[in-house]
Design a protein around this motif. Structure first.
Motif, PDB file in Angstrom:
ATOM      1  N   LYS A  20       0.824  -1.191   0.000  1.00 54.11           N
ATOM      2  CA  LYS A  20       0.000   0.000   0.000  1.00 54.11           C
ATOM      3  C   LYS A  20       0.865   1.250   0.000  1.00 54.11           C
ATOM      4  CE  LYS A  20      -4.264  -1.806   1.821  1.00 54.11           C
ATOM      5  NZ  LYS A  20      -5.523  -1.425   2.459  1.00 54.11           N
ATOM      6  N   LEU A  21       0.314   2.325  -0.546  1.00 56.71           N
ATOM      7  CA  LEU A  21       1.038   3.593  -0.615  1.00 56.71           C
ATOM      8  C   LEU A  21       1.431   4.064   0.781  1.00 56.71           C
ATOM      9  CD1 LEU A  21      -1.266   5.417  -3.184  1.00 56.71           C
ATOM     10  CD2 LEU A  21       1.055   4.604  -3.618  1.00 56.71           C
ATOM     11  N   LYS A  22       2.667   4.550   0.897  1.00 53.15           N
ATOM     12  CA  LYS A  22       3.113   5.150   2.158  1.00 53.15           C
ATOM     13  C   LYS A  22       2.551   6.568   2.228  1.00 53.15           C
ATOM     14  CE  LYS A  22       7.520   4.403   1.396  1.00 53.15           C
ATOM     15  NZ  LYS A  22       8.992   4.426   1.587  1.00 53.15           N
ATOM     16  N   VAL A  23       1.818   6.836   3.285  1.00 53.11           N
ATOM     17  CA  VAL A  23       1.159   8.134   3.428  1.00 53.11           C
ATOM     18  C   VAL A  23       1.847   8.953   4.507  1.00 53.11           C
ATOM     19  CG1 VAL A  23      -0.993   9.345   3.913  1.00 53.11           C
ATOM     20  CG2 VAL A  23      -1.049   7.154   2.696  1.00 53.11           C
ATOM     21  N   GLY A  24       2.237  10.164   4.156  1.00 53.48           N
ATOM     22  CA  GLY A  24       2.747  11.114   5.126  1.00 53.48           C
ATOM     23  C   GLY A  24       1.621  12.054   5.517  1.00 53.48           C
ATOM     24  N   PHE A  25       1.423  12.266   6.810  1.00 53.19           N
ATOM     25  CA  PHE A  25       0.326  13.135   7.272  1.00 53.19           C
ATOM     26  C   PHE A  25       0.909  14.236   8.139  1.00 53.19           C
ATOM     27  CE2 PHE A  25      -3.693  14.615   8.569  1.00 53.19           C
ATOM     28  CZ  PHE A  25      -4.691  13.951   7.863  1.00 53.19           C
ATOM     29  N   ILE A  26       0.688  15.474   7.733  1.00 50.65           N
ATOM     30  CA  ILE A  26       1.203  16.648   8.445  1.00 50.65           C
ATOM     31  C   ILE A  26       0.028  17.457   8.983  1.00 50.65           C
ATOM     32  CG2 ILE A  26       2.506  18.803   8.208  1.00 50.65           C
ATOM     33  CD1 ILE A  26       3.967  17.373   5.808  1.00 50.65           C
ATOM     34  N   ILE A  86       9.536  18.045   8.236  1.00 46.56           N
ATOM     35  CA  ILE A  86       8.594  17.887   7.121  1.00 46.56           C
ATOM     36  C   ILE A  86       9.308  17.351   5.890  1.00 46.56           C
ATOM     37  CG2 ILE A  86       7.242  19.233   5.450  1.00 46.56           C
ATOM     38  CD1 ILE A  86       6.400  21.002   7.855  1.00 46.56           C
ATOM     39  N   GLY A  87      10.501  17.859   5.630  1.00 40.92           N
ATOM     40  CA  GLY A  87      11.261  17.430   4.464  1.00 40.92           C
ATOM     41  C   GLY A  87      11.581  15.947   4.490  1.00 40.92           C
ATOM     42  N   ASP A  88      12.002  15.444   5.645  1.00 38.38           N
ATOM     43  CA  ASP A  88      12.323  14.020   5.762  1.00 38.38           C
ATOM     44  C   ASP A  88      11.076  13.165   5.549  1.00 38.38           C
ATOM     45  OD1 ASP A  88      14.981  14.572   6.211  1.00 38.38           O
ATOM     46  OD2 ASP A  88      14.870  14.330   8.393  1.00 38.38           O
ATOM     47  N   LEU A  89       9.959  13.612   6.093  1.00 39.83           N
ATOM     48  CA  LEU A  89       8.694  12.897   5.884  1.00 39.83           C
ATOM     49  C   LEU A  89       8.350  12.865   4.401  1.00 39.83           C
ATOM     50  CD1 LEU A  89       5.376  13.093   7.832  1.00 39.83           C
ATOM     51  CD2 LEU A  89       5.382  13.662   5.410  1.00 39.83           C
ATOM     52  N   ALA A  90       8.486  14.010   3.730  1.00 39.88           N
ATOM     53  CA  ALA A  90       8.141  14.094   2.308  1.00 39.88           C
ATOM     54  C   ALA A  90       8.979  13.149   1.469  1.00 39.88           C
ATOM     55  CB  ALA A  90       8.312  15.531   1.817  1.00 39.88           C
ATOM     56  N   ALA A  91      10.253  13.037   1.802  1.00 46.30           N
ATOM     57  CA  ALA A  91      11.165  12.191   1.034  1.00 46.30           C
ATOM     58  C   ALA A  91      10.830  10.714   1.159  1.00 46.30           C
ATOM     59  CB  ALA A  91      12.603  12.434   1.492  1.00 46.30           C
ATOM     60  N   GLU A  92      10.092  10.337   2.211  1.00 46.85           N
ATOM     61  CA  GLU A  92       9.795   8.927   2.484  1.00 46.85           C
ATOM     62  C   GLU A  92       8.326   8.574   2.278  1.00 46.85           C
ATOM     63  OE1 GLU A  92      11.987   6.555   3.181  1.00 46.85           O
ATOM     64  OE2 GLU A  92      13.631   8.004   2.994  1.00 46.85           O
ATOM     65  N   SER A  93       7.570   9.427   1.568  1.00 48.58           N
ATOM     66  CA  SER A  93       6.132   9.193   1.417  1.00 48.58           C
ATOM     67  C   SER A  93       5.702   9.224  -0.043  1.00 48.58           C
ATOM     68  CB  SER A  93       5.342  10.254   2.198  1.00 48.58           C
ATOM     69  OG  SER A  93       5.705  10.276   3.569  1.00 48.58           O
ATOM     70  N   PRO A 132      -3.842  29.516   5.640  1.00 54.60           N
ATOM     71  CA  PRO A 132      -3.090  29.581   4.382  1.00 54.60           C
ATOM     72  C   PRO A 132      -1.599  29.859   4.607  1.00 54.60           C
ATOM     73  CG  PRO A 132      -5.182  30.700   4.120  1.00 54.60           C
ATOM     74  CD  PRO A 132      -5.079  30.330   5.581  1.00 54.60           C
ATOM     75  N   SER A 133      -1.283  30.659   5.626  1.00 53.51           N
ATOM     76  CA  SER A 133       0.127  30.932   5.922  1.00 53.51           C
ATOM     77  C   SER A 133       0.864  29.659   6.337  1.00 53.51           C
ATOM     78  CB  SER A 133       0.254  31.989   7.030  1.00 53.51           C
ATOM     79  OG  SER A 133      -0.416  31.568   8.207  1.00 53.51           O
ATOM     80  N   ASP A 134       0.159  28.752   7.041  1.00 52.25           N
ATOM     81  CA  ASP A 134       0.754  27.469   7.421  1.00 52.25           C
ATOM     82  C   ASP A 134       0.951  26.584   6.190  1.00 52.25           C
ATOM     83  OD1 ASP A 134       0.718  28.028  10.240  1.00 52.25           O
ATOM     84  OD2 ASP A 134      -1.426  27.620  10.232  1.00 52.25           O
ATOM     85  N   ASN A 184      10.873  22.540   3.063  1.00 58.47           N
ATOM     86  CA  ASN A 184       9.491  22.298   2.647  1.00 58.47           C
ATOM     87  C   ASN A 184       9.267  20.961   1.948  1.00 58.47           C
ATOM     88  OD1 ASN A 184       9.712  22.595  -0.367  1.00 58.47           O
ATOM     89  ND2 ASN A 184      10.492  24.611   0.220  1.00 58.47           N
ATOM     90  N   ILE A 185       7.998  20.678   1.710  1.00 62.16           N
ATOM     91  CA  ILE A 185       7.578  19.443   1.048  1.00 62.16           C
ATOM     92  C   ILE A 185       8.100  19.374  -0.381  1.00 62.16           C
ATOM     93  CG2 ILE A 185       5.562  18.222   0.110  1.00 62.16           C
ATOM     94  CD1 ILE A 185       4.003  19.279   2.593  1.00 62.16           C
TER      95      ILE A 185
END
Length: 289
Positions: free
Chosen positions: A4-10, A54-61, A71-73, A83-84
């Protein structure tokens, strides 16, 4: 090994907690990040993997879902330091925050340049819909990208609709918030009137809850109003943010929305009284003595 797809949730707030939990329960490897790490403890205990950045999560998802506040967040997690977009690799980026349609388009343009796929997918249904996996999910983006992540979205919601290209999901959420703004004022005024003329609000609810006035706002938030339960299913400060975005977008197309403008004014008054972290049903206090 799961295929299954690896999902990153922020963003593991009131709604994100439940949404991410459903994905984990469905067997998706879940990567999590939240500004307050403690909010991820329950998910990590059930098998989710915490990431320090966040960057490490993005690289692994394979799929990266953002459910943050403003919106600023959103801008920060997609374009700020670490960033992502800088780290994601051919990933599906799904922003489920209620945010600006123009920001959704900007994310989509930048994602495409970097070989990623972007969808704006705000939700409606509040904490109840999130807990029960019955959210309405309004999506903007390309059909092929929507089709690719639809099985993931269906784990969190029962009504998942592609509304158009980038930004269309956010515009649809503005429609949703405009309707809610007028409706919740009507619920508060109707129940406030009942109390002021000496009716029993519970028996009034029995009658009008089964008639033409019935609906989610009356049956769920109206029931909370009459017992003085102002705990947040959706924060006043976040609702006020949404109303501001909707008024800005309406102004761009020269559309006057008087009920929305009044709702914004009333909620601004409540924030001034210290109600920013209460639920939207706290508007009832405006009508009772």
């Amino acid at each position: 090994m799961s295929n299954k797809l690896k999902v990153g949730f922020i963003g593991l707030g009131i709604m994100g907690q439940s949404m991410a939990g459903h994905l984990l329960a469905a067997g998706h490897p879940l990567n999590v990040f939240n500004r307050s790490k403690a909010k991820t403890n329950d998910l990590v205990a059930k098998g989710a993997k915490w990431f320090d950045t966040i960057g490490d999560l993005a690289a692994e998802s394979d799929v990266i879902i953002t459910m943050v506040g403003y919106p600023s967040d959103v801008e920060q997690v997609y374009f700020g330091a670490g960033n992502i977009l800088d780290r994601a690799k051919n990933a599906y980026l799904i922003d489920m925050t209620t945010s600006s349609p123009s920001l959704a388009k900007r994310i989509a343009e930048e994602a495409e340049k970097r070989g990623c796929h972007s969808l704006d997918a705000p939700v409606s249904g509040g904490d109840i819909g999130a807990r029960n996996a019955k959210l309405s999910i309004m999506v903007g983006g390309k059909q092929a990208d929507f089709d690719a992540v639809l099985p993931v979205l269906k784990i969190m919601g029962t009504n998942v609709v592609l509304q158009g290209g980038p930004g269309a999901g956010q515009h649809t959420k503005m429609c949703n918030q405009i309707v809610i703004a007028g409706t919740i004022m009507g619920v508060a005024e109707g129940l406030g009137y009942a109390k002021s003329v000496g009716l029993n609000p519970e028996t009034v609810m029995e009658s009008i809850g089964g008639g033409a006035a019935s609906g989610f706002q009356l049956l769920n938030l109206g029931a909370k109003m009459i017992v003085g339960d102002y705990a947040p299913g959706f924060y006043v400060e976040h609702f006020l943010k949404d109303l501001g975005i909707a008024l800005e977008e309406a102004d761009k197309v020269k559309l006057e929305l008087p009920a929305l403008a009044l709702a914004k004014k009333l909620y601004e008054e409540l924030v001034a009284k210290g109600c920013s972290r209460d639920g939207t049903q706290v508007i009832y206090t405006r009508y009772i003595k």
